[in-house]
Enzyme design. Structure first.
Site, PDB file in Angstrom:
ATOM      1  N   HIS A 111       0.806  -1.223   0.000  1.00 54.89           N
ATOM      2  CA  HIS A 111       0.000   0.000   0.000  1.00 54.89           C
ATOM      3  C   HIS A 111       0.843   1.281   0.000  1.00 54.89           C
ATOM      4  O   HIS A 111       0.544   2.240   0.722  1.00 54.89           O
ATOM      5  CB  HIS A 111      -0.973   0.002   1.184  1.00 54.89           C
ATOM      6  CG  HIS A 111      -2.019  -1.078   1.124  1.00 54.89           C
ATOM      7  ND1 HIS A 111      -2.529  -1.573  -0.055  1.00 54.89           N
ATOM      8  CD2 HIS A 111      -2.663  -1.764   2.113  1.00 54.89           C
ATOM      9  CE1 HIS A 111      -3.429  -2.509   0.204  1.00 54.89           C
ATOM     10  NE2 HIS A 111      -3.530  -2.652   1.500  1.00 54.89           N
ATOM     11  N   HIS A 185      -9.698   1.770   0.884  1.00 56.90           N
ATOM     12  CA  HIS A 185      -9.571   0.632   1.798  1.00 56.90           C
ATOM     13  C   HIS A 185     -10.646   0.634   2.887  1.00 56.90           C
ATOM     14  O   HIS A 185     -10.345   0.433   4.067  1.00 56.90           O
ATOM     15  CB  HIS A 185      -8.173   0.648   2.407  1.00 56.90           C
ATOM     16  CG  HIS A 185      -7.631  -0.697   2.752  1.00 56.90           C
ATOM     17  ND1 HIS A 185      -8.102  -1.432   3.816  1.00 56.90           N
ATOM     18  CD2 HIS A 185      -6.674  -1.457   2.180  1.00 56.90           C
ATOM     19  CE1 HIS A 185      -7.429  -2.568   3.888  1.00 56.90           C
ATOM     20  NE2 HIS A 185      -6.564  -2.613   2.890  1.00 56.90           N
ATOM     21  N   GLU A 323     -11.345  -3.965  -2.739  1.00 60.25           N
ATOM     22  CA  GLU A 323     -10.459  -2.906  -3.236  1.00 60.25           C
ATOM     23  C   GLU A 323     -10.293  -3.052  -4.741  1.00 60.25           C
ATOM     24  O   GLU A 323      -9.585  -3.940  -5.206  1.00 60.25           O
ATOM     25  CB  GLU A 323      -9.091  -3.018  -2.556  1.00 60.25           C
ATOM     26  CG  GLU A 323      -9.162  -2.962  -1.051  1.00 60.25           C
ATOM     27  CD  GLU A 323      -7.994  -3.700  -0.403  1.00 60.25           C
ATOM     28  OE1 GLU A 323      -6.847  -3.259  -0.570  1.00 60.25           O
ATOM     29  OE2 GLU A 323      -8.226  -4.718   0.262  1.00 60.25           O
TER      30      GLU A 323
HETATM   31  C1  BGC Z   1      -4.153  -6.531   2.030  1.00 55.69           C
HETATM   32  C2  BGC Z   1      -3.919  -7.359   3.259  1.00 55.69           C
HETATM   33  C3  BGC Z   1      -3.427  -6.455   4.352  1.00 55.69           C
HETATM   34  C4  BGC Z   1      -4.450  -5.392   4.574  1.00 55.69           C
HETATM   35  C5  BGC Z   1      -3.949  -4.397   5.566  1.00 55.69           C
HETATM   36  C6  BGC Z   1      -5.205  -5.546   2.356  1.00 55.69           C
HETATM   37  O1  BGC Z   1      -5.474  -4.768   1.252  1.00 55.69           O
HETATM   38  O2  BGC Z   1      -4.510  -7.311   0.927  1.00 55.69           O
HETATM   39  O3  BGC Z   1      -2.993  -8.383   3.013  1.00 55.69           O
HETATM   40  O4  BGC Z   1      -3.169  -7.138   5.528  1.00 55.69           O
HETATM   41  O5  BGC Z   1      -4.737  -4.719   3.394  1.00 55.69           O
HETATM   42  O6  BGC Z   1      -4.828  -4.153   6.524  1.00 55.69           O
END
Ligand code: BGC
Length: 357
Positions: A111, A185, A323
């Site tokens: 991210h 998210h 997402e």
């Molecule tokens: C990811 C997860 C990650 C989470 C974080 C998601 O978008 O795919 O692997 O732990 O975000 O909170």
């Protein structure tokens, strides 16, 4: 003219960062949907929709204070950039140049790195347009931020329509070749953010393939058929129906945490790709997008250490993320749709969340 239920966005002080920077919350409402957005991370702090009896609940996991968000949020409600999901070893090559971006998830980048867009302060401007109300969120990410090349100018538009849909339009430009993959998210729980597990939610995803991952959750590069696996959501089923199947992919991720390859591919206009429904409240949401992929994450890493907006503890599976995105690790996977953005090009994607009750 604003439709009944439409309201000019209202700005309030939400809190201050340690350096004194004021963080504001913006409240907007239209068509029965109420949205509260923070200038920190573009975070959706709360999103309220009615149930079948007209009773509103906040269906998005989050915190009450800026201190909680800063102390460590698993990206609750946040805008994600520059690159949603993972890049293997945080490394890739662009036009022959080696790039190393921030590593913050074991050996991988997740991210956007340790200080991604989710923890940055955005400039927010309200607008009303016809029967829509909304916010423009602006941010310039400096050349080299978190290791990414190019000055990236980003504009994200959050719109609430007269029907209560929440639409996100992402735009970005660069002055050097770079990669971009922006997403949102929000952790959804249509029973309400303190409503317990989402395993009874019904989900449909219009995807015949998904991208299997290795133990570090980096795609192997394969597009695997969902047919005959727990990953088949082409027919509506509950999230919980197959989540305990002893499938290696579910073991790696402690549940669902994968990219679905949407059958419609990249489209110029948003196309409906998924529907989520909570039978108990009657609340339902359809996701439409221009993007070719969607990460369905079943909240596997929520571990009863965080106390949410409603004062309850978030446990594994208390919220799920849908997402919309380009595929994880695309910069290292030439066969995946490209995430490269060049000077002179405009990155543009749209995702719409439509609610029924
Ligand atoms: C990811 C997860 C990650 C989470 C974080 C998601 O978008 O795919 O692997 O732990 O975000 O909170």
């Amino acid at each position: 003219m604003l439709a009944p239920g439409g309201r000019t966005p209202v700005k309030n002080l939400f809190g201050k960062l340690a350096d004194g920077t004021e963080i504001h919350s913006w409240s907007l409402e239209n068509g029965g949907t109420r949205l509260k957005v923070l200038s920190y991370g573009g975070i959706v702090q709360s999103l309220e929709i009615p149930d079948r009896h007209g009773r509103h609940a906040n269906v998005s996991l989050g915190f009450d204070t800026i201190e909680d968000y800063v102390a460590g949020s698993p990206y609750f409600g946040a805008l994600i950039g520059r690159y949603g999901n993972r890049i293997g070893d945080g490394r890739f090559t662009l036009d022959g140049e080696a790039c190393q971006v921030g590593v913050n998830d074991g050996v991988n980048s997740l991210h956007g790195g340790a200080e991604g867009f989710d923890s940055r302060v955005w400039d927010v401007e309200p607008f009303t347009a016809g029967s829509d109300v909304g916010l423009y969120l602006y941010r310039t990410s400096a050349d080299g931020e978190m290791g990414y090349p190019g000055t990236l100018k980003v504009k994200v538009t959050y719109t609430l329509t007269e029907h209560g849909d929440w639409r996100i339009d992402y735009e970005a430009t660069t002055d050097k070749v770079t990669v971009v993959n922006l997403t949102s998210h929000v952790y959804w729980n249509l029973a309400g953010e303190s409503g317990g597990t989402i395993h009874d939610h019904e989900l449909r995803i219009d995807a015949s393939h998904f991208t299997p991952v290795d133990s570090g959750l980096i795609p192997t590069g394969e597009l695997a058929e969902v047919a005959g696996t727990p990953f088949d959501f082409r027919r509506t089923k509950t999230v919980g129906e197959d989540i305990r199947v002893a499938h290696q992919q579910l073991l790696y991720a402690k549940g669902f945490d994968h990219n679905w390859v949407l059958d419609k591919g990249v489209t110029a206009e948003p196309v409906a790709v998924a529907t989520l429904r909570d039978p108990s409240s009657g609340r339902a949401m359809t996701v439409s997008t221009t993007e070719p992929g969607m990460q369905f994450y079943s909240g596997n890493f929520l571990d009863a250490t965080l106390v949410g907006t409603g004062g309850t503890v978030y446990r594994q599976g208390d919220g799920l993320c849908l997402e919309t995105q380009h595929f994880p690790d695309s910069p290292n996977k030439p066969s995946f749709p490209s995430t490269v953005l060049r000077p002179g090009q405009v990155y543009r994607t749209t995702t719409v969340h439509s609610f029924e009750h």
